[in-house]
Design an enzyme around this catalytic site. Structure first.
Site, PDB file in Angstrom:
ATOM      1  N   HIS A  41      -1.100  25.720  52.332  1.00 41.14           N
ATOM      2  CA  HIS A  41      -1.629  27.026  52.736  1.00 41.14           C
ATOM      3  C   HIS A  41      -1.433  27.213  54.228  1.00 41.14           C
ATOM      4  O   HIS A  41      -1.523  26.265  54.995  1.00 41.14           O
ATOM      5  CB  HIS A  41      -3.118  27.155  52.390  1.00 41.14           C
ATOM      6  CG  HIS A  41      -3.575  28.579  52.400  1.00 41.14           C
ATOM      7  ND1 HIS A  41      -4.092  29.180  53.516  1.00 41.14           N
ATOM      8  CD2 HIS A  41      -3.538  29.518  51.436  1.00 41.14           C
ATOM      9  CE1 HIS A  41      -4.364  30.442  53.229  1.00 41.14           C
ATOM     10  NE2 HIS A  41      -4.034  30.678  51.978  1.00 41.14           N
TER      11      HIS A  41
ATOM     12  N   GLU B 220      -3.625  29.256  43.842  1.00 43.39           N
ATOM     13  CA  GLU B 220      -2.753  29.607  42.732  1.00 43.39           C
ATOM     14  C   GLU B 220      -2.676  28.544  41.652  1.00 43.39           C
ATOM     15  O   GLU B 220      -2.359  28.833  40.506  1.00 43.39           O
ATOM     16  CB  GLU B 220      -1.335  29.929  43.245  1.00 43.39           C
ATOM     17  CG  GLU B 220      -1.256  31.000  44.295  1.00 43.39           C
ATOM     18  CD  GLU B 220      -1.717  32.370  43.819  1.00 43.39           C
ATOM     19  OE1 GLU B 220      -2.273  32.470  42.714  1.00 43.39           O
ATOM     20  OE2 GLU B 220      -1.536  33.326  44.579  1.00 43.39           O
TER      21      GLU B 220
HETATM   22  N1  COA Z   1       5.531  21.860  48.601  1.00 44.48           N
HETATM   23  C1  COA Z   1       6.341  21.121  49.387  1.00 44.48           C
HETATM   24  N2  COA Z   1       6.374  21.185  50.721  1.00 44.48           N
HETATM   25  C2  COA Z   1       5.565  22.070  51.286  1.00 44.48           C
HETATM   26  C3  COA Z   1       4.688  22.879  50.546  1.00 44.48           C
HETATM   27  C4  COA Z   1       4.702  22.738  49.160  1.00 44.48           C
HETATM   28  N3  COA Z   1       3.895  23.464  48.380  1.00 44.48           N
HETATM   29  N4  COA Z   1       3.994  23.664  51.385  1.00 44.48           N
HETATM   30  C5  COA Z   1       4.421  23.376  52.615  1.00 44.48           C
HETATM   31  N5  COA Z   1       5.360  22.402  52.553  1.00 44.48           N
HETATM   32  C6  COA Z   1       6.069  21.775  53.666  1.00 44.48           C
HETATM   33  C7  COA Z   1       7.184  22.692  54.146  1.00 44.48           C
HETATM   34  O1  COA Z   1       8.397  22.406  53.497  1.00 44.48           O
HETATM   35  C8  COA Z   1       7.221  22.424  55.608  1.00 44.48           C
HETATM   36  O2  COA Z   1       7.998  21.275  55.844  1.00 44.48           O
HETATM   37  P1  COA Z   1       9.000  21.247  57.108  1.00 44.48           P
HETATM   38  O3  COA Z   1       8.106  21.336  58.305  1.00 44.48           O
HETATM   39  O4  COA Z   1       9.709  19.965  56.975  1.00 44.48           O
HETATM   40  O5  COA Z   1       9.883  22.442  56.962  1.00 44.48           O
HETATM   41  C9  COA Z   1       5.781  22.038  55.962  1.00 44.48           C
HETATM   42  O6  COA Z   1       5.164  21.659  54.744  1.00 44.48           O
HETATM   43  C10 COA Z   1       5.045  23.202  56.529  1.00 44.48           C
HETATM   44  O7  COA Z   1       5.265  24.300  55.670  1.00 44.48           O
HETATM   45  P2  COA Z   1       5.230  25.781  56.146  1.00 44.48           P
HETATM   46  O8  COA Z   1       6.185  26.575  55.333  1.00 44.48           O
HETATM   47  O9  COA Z   1       5.306  25.860  57.636  1.00 44.48           O
HETATM   48  O10 COA Z   1       3.777  26.178  55.761  1.00 44.48           O
HETATM   49  P3  COA Z   1       3.289  27.622  55.720  1.00 44.48           P
HETATM   50  O11 COA Z   1       1.981  27.574  56.324  1.00 44.48           O
HETATM   51  O12 COA Z   1       4.217  28.594  56.296  1.00 44.48           O
HETATM   52  O13 COA Z   1       3.327  27.889  54.156  1.00 44.48           O
HETATM   53  C11 COA Z   1       2.852  28.303  51.961  1.00 44.48           C
HETATM   54  C12 COA Z   1       2.268  28.134  53.349  1.00 44.48           C
HETATM   55  C13 COA Z   1       1.752  28.703  51.000  1.00 44.48           C
HETATM   56  C14 COA Z   1       3.917  29.405  51.990  1.00 44.48           C
HETATM   57  C15 COA Z   1       3.500  26.978  51.509  1.00 44.48           C
HETATM   58  O14 COA Z   1       2.544  25.959  51.529  1.00 44.48           O
HETATM   59  C16 COA Z   1       4.166  27.079  50.145  1.00 44.48           C
HETATM   60  O15 COA Z   1       5.323  27.484  50.062  1.00 44.48           O
HETATM   61  N6  COA Z   1       3.444  26.708  49.038  1.00 44.48           N
HETATM   62  C17 COA Z   1       3.997  26.808  47.709  1.00 44.48           C
HETATM   63  C18 COA Z   1       3.889  28.228  47.169  1.00 44.48           C
HETATM   64  C19 COA Z   1       2.464  28.627  46.861  1.00 44.48           C
HETATM   65  O16 COA Z   1       1.691  27.851  46.327  1.00 44.48           O
HETATM   66  N7  COA Z   1       2.141  29.876  47.215  1.00 44.48           N
HETATM   67  C20 COA Z   1       0.807  30.405  47.029  1.00 44.48           C
HETATM   68  C21 COA Z   1       0.111  30.542  48.335  1.00 44.48           C
HETATM   69  S1  COA Z   1      -1.610  30.878  48.183  1.00 44.48           S
END
Ligand code: COA
Length: 381
Positions: A266, A319
């Site tokens: 998140h 989710e």
């Molecule tokens: N699975 C695998 N790796 C994940 C992850 C996940 N669910 N969520 C984050 N990461 C990793 C990213 O790949 C990133 O790695 P990197 O630094 O090597 O690129 C790191 O953790 C940080 O991720 P980041 O994209 O900066 O986090 P964010 O704060 O922008 O993203 C979400 C938040 C929700 C978009 C992200 O956690 C995600 O894509 N989750 C899966 C989709 C989901 O469940 N969506 C519903 C949201 S309520």
């Protein structure tokens, strides 16, 4: 003016003031107005919390009854809109139900006659927002049924908002347990700070555009898998994993392919998502094979994620158990995002109203980082 670069994804930036609610990521706490959202989900009916969003305060018993009555009066789609759903539902081979909902929401707004709000009385826009949100269950269920060539069952005025949605989908009156489970899910997904769809609704509203434009744009933002597109994907993922013993290897393989594990991570929460905690308990109490699988798989996925990214706390997000709970209620995985949109649209409506009340055009800047201009334009051959 100083050139200031915002962080990628505007992470951590505060870009507006709001009285609708807030999220405290470090504490794992979120609230609507000044009430804990989780406590509202535990103690109040969904219509009470909607009243809080629409009027800014929790209702008395009499106000709650009057508000529920108002919502019942608005739950039936006009015949011409209902008729249009059969066209929308079948357009585009393989179109996702969220695509159809986006089109249907636009038609619904047009049917209501939403206009650029700068030319309208704010109270009238709020009334239209109430109707549009009250129509959402019939839009989602109507599209689902139209795709299968089935009409909606006759509307009933003796069911709550949540029970009525389940009734529209299945044609059966749901159990009190299912009704309450959906109410709790919908209550904790009404609003959540400046998430992408809420921000979108405010950007569109800030231009003076109509309510329909704001809601349709917000729905587009919600549809992405990084936002509201995840719950259906969680069910697909659990089906692929199949048994708890396969969870560790499945997760490692997915990460090795650079995939994200749906339902985890998140942007704001660092210590745990309180919505996941509540919905985990709802899933546990509803029981069944998908809940058992999810409960068994979750700790393994968390362990693998922790080993994969030791520096980044990646916890279960809303989710994961949202997908499970909605599946337990008998909802097909393709309509889970649309079901999420029903509650979140009420949050958007509150933000649209707040943006209208304190409007300033949202218009940031971008730093140009391409080849330095001006390159001479070559003459056409
Ligand atoms: N699975 C695998 N790796 C994940 C992850 C996940 N669910 N969520 C984050 N990461 C990793 C990213 O790949 C990133 O790695 P990197 O630094 O090597 O690129 C790191 O953790 C940080 O991720 P980041 O994209 O900066 O986090 P964010 O704060 O922008 O993203 C979400 C938040 C929700 C978009 C992200 O956690 C995600 O894509 N989750 C899966 C989709 C989901 O469940 N969506 C519903 C949201 S309520």
């Amino acid at each position: 003016m100083n050139e200031q670069h915002a962080p990628p994804g505007l992470e951590g930036l505060v870009v507006a003031d709001t009285e609708v609610g807030g999220v405290r990521g470090q504490e794992g706490f979120f609230h609507y107005r000044d009430y804990s959202a989780v406590e509202l989900a535990e103690k109040r009916r969904f219509e009470h919390v909607w009243h809080l969003f629409h009027h800014g305060e929790l209702p008395t018993e009499a106000q709650a009854a009057a508000f529920a009555h108002q919502l019942v009066e608005r739950r039936t789609l006009p015949a011409e809109l209902q008729a249009a759903l059969s066209t929308v539902a079948t357009l585009g081979k393989g179109a996702h139900p969220m695509d159809a909902l986006r089109s249907a929401l636009s038609l619904a707004a047009q049917t209501l006659g939403t206009r650029p709000w700068l030319d309208q009385d704010a109270a009238a826009v709020r009334e239209q927002a109430l109707t549009l949100c009250a129509w959402m269950p019939a839009l989602v269920a109507g599209l689902r049924r139209a795709r299968r060539g089935e009409p909606l069952p006759p509307p009933r005025d003796d069911l709550s908002f949540s029970a009525h949605y389940l009734y529209l989908l299945s044609g059966q009156e749901p159990s009190a347990e299912h009704e309450r489970a959906l109410e709790r899910y919908w209550t904790v997904t009404l609003d959540h700070g400046f998430n992408a769809s809420t921000f979108t609704s405010r950007v569109v509203t800030s231009t003076g555009a109509d309510l329909g434009g704001a809601m349709v744009a917000a729905l587009g933002a919600l549809s992405g898998p990084l936002h509201g597109g995840a719950p259906g994907l969680v069910i697909d993922m659990l089906r692929e994993i199949g048994t708890p013993e396969r969870a560790a290897q499945w997760t490692r393989d997915a990460l090795a392919h650079g995939e994200r594990i749906m339902g985890f991570g998140h942007r704001v929460y660092r210590t745990g998502d309180p919505r996941a905690q509540l919905l985990r308990e709802v899933a546990r109490s509803l029981g069944g094979p998908i809940a058992e699988l999810a409960l068994a798989v979750e700790p393994t996925v968390l362990e693998v994620l922790q080993a994969h990214r030791p520096s980044r706390p990646l916890n279960t997000n809303v989710e994961f158990y949202a997908g499970v709970v909605l599946h337990q209620l008998g909802l097909a995985s393709e309509i889970l995002s649309s079901t999420f949109a029903i509650s979140r649209s009420i949050g958007w409506a509150a933000h649209v109203a707040e943006q209208m009340a304190h409007n300033r055009l949202i218009r940031p800047r971008a730093a140009y980082v391409g080849k330095p201009p001006p390159t001479q334009v070559p003459d056409a051959a």
